[in-house]
Scaffold this motif. Structure first.
Motif, PDB file in Angstrom:
ATOM      1  N   TYR A   1      -2.550  11.557   0.332  1.00  0.00           N
ATOM      2  CA  TYR A   1      -2.041  10.204   0.546  1.00  0.00           C
ATOM      3  C   TYR A   1      -0.520  10.225   0.714  1.00  0.00           C
ATOM      4  O   TYR A   1       0.029   9.562   1.598  1.00  0.00           O
ATOM      5  CB  TYR A   1      -2.386   9.322  -0.658  1.00  0.00           C
TER       6      TYR A   1
ATOM      7  N   ASN B   1      -7.718  -0.600  -6.546  1.00  0.00           N
ATOM      8  CA  ASN B   1      -8.231   0.424  -5.643  1.00  0.00           C
ATOM      9  C   ASN B   1      -9.002  -0.181  -4.474  1.00  0.00           C
ATOM     10  O   ASN B   1      -8.980   0.365  -3.359  1.00  0.00           O
ATOM     11  CB  ASN B   1      -9.116   1.405  -6.408  1.00  0.00           C
TER      12      ASN B   1
ATOM     13  N   VAL C   1      -9.463   6.740   4.461  1.00  0.00           N
ATOM     14  CA  VAL C   1      -9.176   6.013   3.220  1.00  0.00           C
ATOM     15  C   VAL C   1     -10.453   5.417   2.636  1.00  0.00           C
ATOM     16  O   VAL C   1     -10.638   5.392   1.412  1.00  0.00           O
ATOM     17  CB  VAL C   1      -8.115   4.923   3.485  1.00  0.00           C
TER      18      VAL C   1
ATOM     19  N   TYR D   1      -6.397  -1.430  -2.162  1.00  0.00           N
ATOM     20  CA  TYR D   1      -5.754  -0.273  -1.524  1.00  0.00           C
ATOM     21  C   TYR D   1      -6.564   0.192  -0.317  1.00  0.00           C
ATOM     22  O   TYR D   1      -6.006   0.538   0.723  1.00  0.00           O
ATOM     23  CB  TYR D   1      -5.628   0.855  -2.542  1.00  0.00           C
ATOM     24  N   ALA D   2      -7.887   0.195  -0.451  1.00  0.00           N
ATOM     25  CA  ALA D   2      -8.736   0.608   0.676  1.00  0.00           C
ATOM     26  C   ALA D   2      -8.782  -0.447   1.771  1.00  0.00           C
ATOM     27  O   ALA D   2      -9.056  -0.128   2.934  1.00  0.00           O
ATOM     28  CB  ALA D   2     -10.160   0.885   0.178  1.00  0.00           C
TER      29      ALA D   2
ATOM     30  N   THR E   1       0.830  -1.212   0.000  1.00  0.00           N
ATOM     31  CA  THR E   1       0.000   0.000   0.000  1.00  0.00           C
ATOM     32  C   THR E   1       0.857   1.251   0.000  1.00  0.00           C
ATOM     33  O   THR E   1       0.577   2.225  -0.714  1.00  0.00           O
ATOM     34  CB  THR E   1      -0.932  -0.005   1.223  1.00  0.00           C
TER      35      THR E   1
ATOM     36  N   GLN F   1     -11.377   6.485  -1.125  1.00  0.00           N
ATOM     37  CA  GLN F   1     -11.397   5.520  -2.205  1.00  0.00           C
ATOM     38  C   GLN F   1     -12.779   5.392  -2.837  1.00  0.00           C
ATOM     39  O   GLN F   1     -12.904   5.193  -4.043  1.00  0.00           O
ATOM     40  CB  GLN F   1     -10.921   4.162  -1.696  1.00  0.00           C
TER      41      GLN F   1
ATOM     42  N   HIS G   1     -12.999   8.540  -5.018  1.00  0.00           N
ATOM     43  CA  HIS G   1     -12.047   8.503  -6.133  1.00  0.00           C
ATOM     44  C   HIS G   1     -12.436   7.449  -7.160  1.00  0.00           C
ATOM     45  O   HIS G   1     -12.448   7.715  -8.372  1.00  0.00           O
ATOM     46  CB  HIS G   1     -10.642   8.218  -5.579  1.00  0.00           C
ATOM     47  N   LEU G   2     -12.772   6.257  -6.675  1.00  0.00           N
ATOM     48  CA  LEU G   2     -13.143   5.177  -7.589  1.00  0.00           C
ATOM     49  C   LEU G   2     -14.432   5.518  -8.336  1.00  0.00           C
ATOM     50  O   LEU G   2     -14.530   5.343  -9.551  1.00  0.00           O
ATOM     51  CB  LEU G   2     -13.278   3.881  -6.799  1.00  0.00           C
TER      52      LEU G   2
END
Length: 374
Positions: free
Chosen positions: A270, A338, A304, A341-342, A226, A308, A311-312
């Motif tokens: 980030y 993604n 986060v 990542y979250a 990450t 996310q 953003h996603l």
């Protein structure tokens, strides 16, 4: 007669719909009539708080904060539904005159998250506060999520291509941030619920080396990946000339080039805030006694998760210009990367909550226990 804490907490959010209708209806009035209407509305809100018993719950001032934020969340949900054409004629005036940035893909996704997740958390915490129950863990997750949402949205408005559309109503975000900061300080000041473990049990847990904790070893690997992805995307938005950064921007995640400003601000937050925390979290998983990690893991998990989602969703939303939308051929790899990542910060927070002994400060034996071993 006062209502129980749960129904009392619901009272203010349920006002979102009539208040939005009322604001839309009085826009055609003359200034004196408009001022009178707003004064009557304020009086009605205060009266409702008194009748529902909310004023009687000020022993915990955060109860009132949660009620206010739940009302804001309900309004945001109405804005998102109207902008997506599900309802109409309720929030058009505010979005057009007060905050046109909410019409962007990022603004809509932020409103949906605020109107669902933040709304549910605010009501749950208001109910817990009214019943004198602990809500510290939920509050820290809520705090991180709201801070991330507010900071990215406001900074994106300032530096993005829609910055010329800022209106004086933008200054209304200042008291919002001050209230959120005060609520965060109050949450950190609340006593933490510590598990009833003996000093010997804590010492036994903290003596385990890393190779005897395979779950922590796997979590450290996830956090390293990450952190690497965080650094890479930070370099991408900073216009790193490397071929890998150029290819990633144009072939995998073109939304990072969107001039609205939100994706760039998100990646920089980030890079400068999440990345140092991830490195400190790896240290906290390797060495025992890092008592700060459980609290901050919840804050960053909330931040986060919200980031996310926005953003996603913005990368795929139709309001994002087509050149900046995620290409069909890399859609699944984009979604998987993604989502994973979250997942890392959520797993870290879950690890801290389920097995907190490793992160407690070693406790010295009490007098009675000390005599036992003499």
């Amino acid at each position: 007669m006062q209502l129980p804490a749960g129904p009392a907490a619901l009272a203010a959010p349920l006002l979102a719909l009539p208040v939005a209708f009322g604001v839309s209806a009085v826009t055609s009035l003359d200034p004196p009539a408009l001022a009178l209407a707003l004064a009557l509305l304020l009086l009605g809100l205060v009266s409702l708080l008194i009748l529902t018993g909310s004023i009687g719950l000020v022993q915990d001032p955060l109860f009132c904060v949660f009620v206010v934020f739940s009302f804001v969340s309900a309004v945001d949900l109405l804005i998102a539904l109207e902008e997506d054409g599900i309802i109409s004629g309720i929030t058009e005036l505010y979005v057009r005159e007060g905050d046109p940035h909410l019409r962007t893909a990022h603004g809509l996704l932020t409103c949906y998250w605020d109107g669902t997740v933040h709304y549910g958390l605010s009501l749950a915490m208001a109910g817990a506060a009214g019943l004198r129950k602990s809500y510290r863990g939920l509050g820290l997750f809520w705090l991180g999520s709201l801070l991330m949402s507010a900071v990215v949205f406001l900074l994106g408005n300032l530096i993005g291509k829609y910055s010329p559309e800022l209106s004086p109503s933008f200054l209304l975000n200042l008291p919002y941030l001050l209230l959120l900061t005060w609520a965060g300080l109050r949450l950190f000041q609340q006593p933490r619920a510590l598990p009833s473990l003996s000093p010997e049990k804590i010492a036994e847990e903290q003596r385990k080396p890393l190779y005897r904790r395979p779950q922590d070893l796997l979590l450290i690997l996830i956090l390293i990946l990450t952190a690497a992805f965080t650094f890479f995307r930070g370099m991408v938005v900073l216009d790193c000339p490397a071929d890998s950064c150029f290819d990633y921007t144009y072939l995998h995640e073109p939304y990072l080039r969107d001039p609205v400003g939100y994706p760039k601000v998100q990646m920089l937050i980030y890079l400068f805030y999440l990345l140092p925390f991830l490195l400190l979290a790896i240290y906290g998983l390797a060495l025992p006694g890092c008592s700060w990690l459980p609290d901050w893991s919840l804050v960053f998990a909330g931040g986060v998760a919200q980031a996310q989602f926005a953003h996603l969703g913005s990368s795929l939303h139709s309001r994002t210009p087509f050149p900046y939308q995620t290409p069909e051929e890399v859609l699944w790899s984009f979604l998987l990367s993604n989502a994973l990542y979250a997942l890392g910060p959520q797993l870290l927070a879950l690890r801290c909550l389920r097995s907190p002994a490793f992160f407690l400060r070693p406790a010295a034996p009490g007098p009675a226990r000390a005599k036992k071993y003499q």
